[in-house]
Design a protein around this motif. Structure first.
Motif, mmCIF file in Angstrom:
data_model
loop_
_atom_site.group_PDB
_atom_site.id
_atom_site.type_symbol
_atom_site.label_atom_id
_atom_site.label_comp_id
_atom_site.label_asym_id
_atom_site.label_seq_id
_atom_site.Cartn_x
_atom_site.Cartn_y
_atom_site.Cartn_z
ATOM 1 N N ASP A 21 42.827 -15.111 -43.249
ATOM 2 C CA ASP A 21 43.487 -13.287 -42.925
ATOM 3 C C ASP A 21 42.699 -12.216 -41.792
ATOM 4 O O ASP A 21 44.120 -11.934 -41.963
ATOM 5 N N THR A 22 41.922 -13.094 -41.208
ATOM 6 C CA THR A 22 41.485 -12.259 -40.271
ATOM 7 C C THR A 22 41.988 -13.793 -39.108
ATOM 8 O O THR A 22 41.398 -12.724 -37.868
ATOM 9 N N GLY A 23 41.547 -14.565 -38.779
ATOM 10 C CA GLY A 23 41.724 -15.288 -38.146
ATOM 11 C C GLY A 23 40.677 -15.716 -37.131
ATOM 12 O O GLY A 23 40.293 -16.586 -36.359
ATOM 13 N N ARG A 24 39.612 -15.072 -37.955
ATOM 14 C CA ARG A 24 38.123 -15.731 -38.042
ATOM 15 C C ARG A 24 37.330 -16.837 -37.421
ATOM 16 O O ARG A 24 37.901 -17.302 -38.225
ATOM 17 N N VAL A 25 37.074 -17.709 -36.641
ATOM 18 C CA VAL A 25 36.833 -18.756 -36.214
ATOM 19 C C VAL A 25 35.432 -19.480 -36.220
ATOM 20 O O VAL A 25 34.823 -18.122 -35.045
ATOM 21 N N GLY A 26 34.366 -20.270 -36.647
ATOM 22 C CA GLY A 26 32.818 -20.341 -36.224
ATOM 23 C C GLY A 26 33.560 -21.579 -36.609
ATOM 24 O O GLY A 26 33.655 -22.694 -37.207
ATOM 25 N N ILE A 27 31.605 -21.857 -36.998
ATOM 26 C CA ILE A 27 31.297 -23.298 -37.793
ATOM 27 C C ILE A 27 30.380 -23.325 -38.376
ATOM 28 O O ILE A 27 30.197 -21.718 -38.620
ATOM 29 N N SER A 28 30.778 -24.312 -39.135
ATOM 30 C CA SER A 28 30.572 -23.988 -41.451
ATOM 31 C C SER A 28 28.856 -24.211 -40.563
ATOM 32 O O SER A 28 27.438 -24.548 -39.901
ATOM 33 N N ASP A 29 28.023 -23.817 -42.029
ATOM 34 C CA ASP A 29 26.685 -23.774 -42.238
ATOM 35 C C ASP A 29 26.376 -25.557 -41.638
ATOM 36 O O ASP A 29 24.727 -25.648 -41.743
ATOM 37 N N PHE A 30 26.816 -27.120 -42.389
ATOM 38 C CA PHE A 30 26.625 -27.822 -42.640
ATOM 39 C C PHE A 30 26.603 -27.875 -40.984
ATOM 40 O O PHE A 30 25.680 -28.404 -40.678
ATOM 41 N N ALA A 31 27.289 -27.447 -40.231
ATOM 42 C CA ALA A 31 27.740 -28.387 -39.099
ATOM 43 C C ALA A 31 25.840 -27.164 -37.924
ATOM 44 O O ALA A 31 25.303 -28.239 -37.040
ATOM 45 N N GLN A 32 26.010 -26.377 -38.441
ATOM 46 C CA GLN A 32 25.039 -24.956 -37.684
ATOM 47 C C GLN A 32 23.635 -25.737 -37.808
ATOM 48 O O GLN A 32 22.391 -26.316 -36.704
ATOM 49 N N ASP A 33 23.311 -26.623 -39.280
ATOM 50 C CA ASP A 33 21.728 -27.680 -39.730
ATOM 51 C C ASP A 33 22.149 -28.286 -38.934
ATOM 52 O O ASP A 33 21.214 -28.891 -39.003
ATOM 53 N N GLU A 34 22.571 -29.407 -38.636
ATOM 54 C CA GLU A 34 23.174 -30.560 -37.999
ATOM 55 C C GLU A 34 22.340 -30.819 -36.943
ATOM 56 O O GLU A 34 21.715 -31.454 -36.183
ATOM 57 N N LEU A 35 23.091 -29.828 -35.842
ATOM 58 C CA LEU A 35 22.604 -29.043 -34.223
ATOM 59 C C LEU A 35 21.379 -28.249 -34.335
ATOM 60 O O LEU A 35 21.101 -28.706 -34.183
ATOM 61 N N GLY A 36 20.676 -27.661 -35.446
ATOM 62 C CA GLY A 36 19.698 -26.863 -35.252
ATOM 63 C C GLY A 36 19.259 -25.929 -34.170
ATOM 64 O O GLY A 36 20.581 -25.132 -34.748
ATOM 65 N N ASP A 37 18.617 -25.478 -33.750
ATOM 66 C CA ASP A 37 18.590 -24.073 -33.601
ATOM 67 C C ASP A 37 19.436 -24.151 -32.284
ATOM 68 O O ASP A 37 19.235 -24.468 -31.032
ATOM 69 N N VAL A 38 20.548 -23.505 -32.866
ATOM 70 C CA VAL A 38 21.140 -22.785 -30.743
ATOM 71 C C VAL A 38 21.152 -21.727 -30.224
ATOM 72 O O VAL A 38 20.250 -20.881 -30.278
ATOM 73 N N VAL A 39 21.542 -22.214 -28.509
ATOM 74 C CA VAL A 39 20.669 -21.645 -27.691
ATOM 75 C C VAL A 39 20.949 -21.151 -26.990
ATOM 76 O O VAL A 39 21.318 -20.275 -25.610
ATOM 77 N N PHE A 40 22.419 -21.676 -26.949
ATOM 78 C CA PHE A 40 23.827 -21.421 -25.887
ATOM 79 C C PHE A 40 25.817 -21.575 -26.900
ATOM 80 O O PHE A 40 25.490 -22.756 -27.285
#
Length: 124
Positions: A21-40
């Protein structure tokens, strides 16, 4: 462990999502969990043209550096500038305040993306 997978979004196997509906893009909850603390987070600029499945940015965490891929082709209509000062928003709210960009895109380009159910099966 159970991850949040909103039913109204479409997903890439590489864990990016798009709101049709909005064209908004991001990464999933699973992906952010796998990455750990995002710093940049490195993102393209407004007006940039993105190609489906092509790399458009980088997410750096304390554990890894990961490329991010465009779920559809389109023009960058908006970028989440808050991520420059607050990259942790990706961890705290991956489907809300932690979005990356908004695309102007053709709805036909959603074909072939994973539904929420298909994505849940992939990460199970």
């Amino acid at each position: 462990m159970s991850f949040d997978v909103p039913q109204d979004l479409y997903y890439l196997e590489s864990h990016e999502w798009i709101d049709p509906d909005t064209g908004r893009v991001g990464i999933s909850d699973f992906a952010q969990d796998e990455l750990g603390d995002v710093v940049f987070v490195e993102l393209p600029g407004e007006g940039d043209e993105l190609e489906r499945d092509a790399e458009f940015g980088v997410v750096e965490s304390i554990k890894a550096v990961s490329d991010v891929y465009a779920p559809v082709s389109g023009t960058v209509a908006a970028v989440n500038d808050d991520l420059e000062q607050q990259p942790e928003l990706v961890n705290e709210d991956p489907y809300g305040d932690g979005w990356f960009l908004e695309l102007d895109f053709d709805e036909d380009d959603l074909e072939g993306l994973l539904t929420a159910d298909e994505y849940e099966d992939q990460i199970a």
